[in-house]
Enzyme design. Structure first.
Site, mmCIF file in Angstrom:
data_model
loop_
_atom_site.group_PDB
_atom_site.id
_atom_site.type_symbol
_atom_site.label_atom_id
_atom_site.label_comp_id
_atom_site.label_asym_id
_atom_site.label_seq_id
_atom_site.Cartn_x
_atom_site.Cartn_y
_atom_site.Cartn_z
ATOM 1 N N HIS A 205 30.413 42.732 56.303
ATOM 2 C CA HIS A 205 29.982 43.954 56.591
ATOM 3 C C HIS A 205 29.156 44.544 56.121
ATOM 4 O O HIS A 205 29.012 44.591 54.684
ATOM 5 C CB HIS A 205 30.837 44.319 56.772
ATOM 6 C CG HIS A 205 31.853 43.585 58.290
ATOM 7 N ND1 HIS A 205 32.211 43.967 59.319
ATOM 8 C CD2 HIS A 205 32.991 43.407 57.396
ATOM 9 C CE1 HIS A 205 33.376 43.312 59.343
ATOM 10 N NE2 HIS A 205 33.523 42.708 59.044
ATOM 11 N N HIS B 126 35.424 40.022 53.894
ATOM 12 C CA HIS B 126 36.379 39.938 53.706
ATOM 13 C C HIS B 126 36.751 38.179 53.714
ATOM 14 O O HIS B 126 35.930 37.456 54.459
ATOM 15 C CB HIS B 126 36.552 40.167 55.617
ATOM 16 C CG HIS B 126 36.405 41.608 55.744
ATOM 17 N ND1 HIS B 126 36.256 41.852 56.765
ATOM 18 C CD2 HIS B 126 36.684 42.440 54.886
ATOM 19 C CE1 HIS B 126 36.377 43.304 56.953
ATOM 20 N NE2 HIS B 126 36.707 43.856 55.587
ATOM 21 N N HIS C 289 26.645 37.752 65.392
ATOM 22 C CA HIS C 289 27.083 38.965 64.618
ATOM 23 C C HIS C 289 27.495 38.957 62.678
ATOM 24 O O HIS C 289 27.915 40.482 62.847
ATOM 25 C CB HIS C 289 28.803 39.612 65.049
ATOM 26 C CG HIS C 289 28.837 39.530 66.595
ATOM 27 N ND1 HIS C 289 29.749 38.514 67.397
ATOM 28 C CD2 HIS C 289 28.555 40.618 67.387
ATOM 29 C CE1 HIS C 289 29.466 39.028 68.836
ATOM 30 N NE2 HIS C 289 28.813 40.503 68.738
ATOM 31 N N THR D 41 39.225 43.788 62.763
ATOM 32 C CA THR D 41 37.855 44.250 62.710
ATOM 33 C C THR D 41 37.132 44.467 63.998
ATOM 34 O O THR D 41 36.239 45.175 63.974
ATOM 35 C CB THR D 41 37.822 44.919 61.529
ATOM 36 O OG1 THR D 41 37.065 43.696 60.957
ATOM 37 C CG2 THR D 41 38.593 45.446 59.916
ATOM 38 N N THR D 42 37.202 43.570 64.789
ATOM 39 C CA THR D 42 36.492 43.183 65.908
ATOM 40 C C THR D 42 37.245 42.532 67.251
ATOM 41 O O THR D 42 38.186 42.142 66.762
ATOM 42 C CB THR D 42 35.336 41.733 65.302
ATOM 43 O OG1 THR D 42 36.421 40.660 65.449
ATOM 44 C CG2 THR D 42 34.220 42.385 64.535
ATOM 45 N N HIS E 44 33.440 36.240 55.058
ATOM 46 C CA HIS E 44 32.535 36.999 56.098
ATOM 47 C C HIS E 44 32.192 38.455 54.733
ATOM 48 O O HIS E 44 32.975 39.013 54.750
ATOM 49 C CB HIS E 44 32.585 36.888 57.460
ATOM 50 C CG HIS E 44 34.104 37.431 57.703
ATOM 51 N ND1 HIS E 44 35.069 37.659 58.431
ATOM 52 C CD2 HIS E 44 33.475 39.081 58.039
ATOM 53 C CE1 HIS E 44 35.468 38.016 58.672
ATOM 54 N NE2 HIS E 44 35.228 39.578 58.793
#
Length: 305
Positions: free
Chosen positions: A116, A139, A87, A221-222, A114
């Site tokens: 995005h 993040h 992901h 956020t997931t 990680h």
């Protein structure tokens, strides 16, 4: 979702991929739910304190308690595992990096970071500022020092503190990111490799550019979308070249599709307040401006008299 499996944070492993997908990953013949269907995966995803959010500057509340954070151990170089989780790309951080201050009640230790991103350097950040979406967002995930894992910290409403940094496209490459970008070639499919000689400080804006930030209470956020996060969203950006930003899109999701647009849409604030650390300096500037205007008015009146 089995939170034990989700220790590396916010992202389940490829084995759990059938549970949720980003919208860019959803295929016509696929039952994997995109962001609109995440509440089926975890009821928290339809909660009232979800992240990310759109930060509207004029509605933020200056807060003098939001002093500059102290970054302990951020200067130390380390060897880290870099993972394509199916992901995102994630760096599992060794023990030693801690944040404190900035109106955080206790110190928090870093466990992973990680990112995005969008598509080939296009808009891809999760948070937005006045509706503007940046090309990428990092993040850095921290948990209270008393906890041993993210899953444990998620049981505490303020158990997790995440530092969010925006990226901006720049004409020249950021050499401090060369090693990380090169490592992406080795993890195009879900897998991992080792990254040596990095420090967290190398990846961030200079300390003098980390004093202005936004703060609010939110969620992962997931999935599981647990509402246990203190968000600190920094105002100053990190600069990468277009080529460096585009390199992240060479990764593949666990279903084989190109890993792009790995961001959740912004969520409603539902009455939550967003605070701004620039409170003290803004008040000082306003006071000086008023004094300056009054002084000049007085001088001009005196001259006419």
């Amino acid at each position: 979702i089995n939170l034990k499996i989700s220790f590396f944070a916010i992202y389940p492993t490829a084995r759990e991929d059938q549970y949720w997908c980003y919208q860019s990953q959803v295929m016509c013949n696929d039952s994997c739910p995109g962001p609109e269907g995440w509440a089926v995966v975890s009821q928290h995803c339809s909660g009232r304190a979800q992240s990310p959010v759109n930060i509207v500057r004029r509605k933020t509340l200056p807060d003098e308690r939001l002093t500059p954070l102290h970054f302990i151990g951020y200067q130390e170089t380390f060897h880290a595992r870099i993972v394509n989780t199916g992901h995102t790309v994630q760096l599992d951080l060794p023990a030693g990096a801690v944040i404190k201050g900035g109106d955080l009640a206790v110190p928090y230790k870093a466990i992973q970071l990680h990112l995005h991103w969008g598509k080939d350097g296009g808009p891809g950040s999760e948070h937005t500022i006045d509706g503007e979406q940046f090309p990428m967002e990092m993040h850095i995930v921290h948990i209270k020092e008393e906890y041993n894992s993210l899953s444990q910290a998620l049981g505490d409403r303020t158990g997790v503190a995440v530092l969010a940094f925006f990226f901006q496209e720049w004409a020249s490459a950021n050499k401090k990111y060369d090693a990380l970008v090169r490592a992406l070639k080795h993890i195009r499919q879900p897998s991992n490799t080792t990254l040596n000689g990095l420090s967290l400080d190398m990846l961030l804006p200079p300390q003098s550019n980390r004093t202005t930030y936004f703060r609010y209470q939110g969620s992962l956020t997931t999935p599981s979308c647990a509402e246990a996060l203190i968000w600190t969203v920094f105002e100053n950006t990190i600069r990468l070249s277009k080529q460096q930003l585009a390199a992240f899109c060479q990764l593949k999701f666990s279903n084989g599709k190109q890993m792009e647009k790995t961001h959740r849409p912004v969520q409603p604030l539902n009455g939550r307040k967003v605070y701004y650390s620039g409170g003290h300096s803004a008040l000082v500037s306003s006071t000086l401006l008023i004094i300056s205007v009054m002084a000049s008015s007085g001088l001009s009146l005196h001259a006419r008299g």
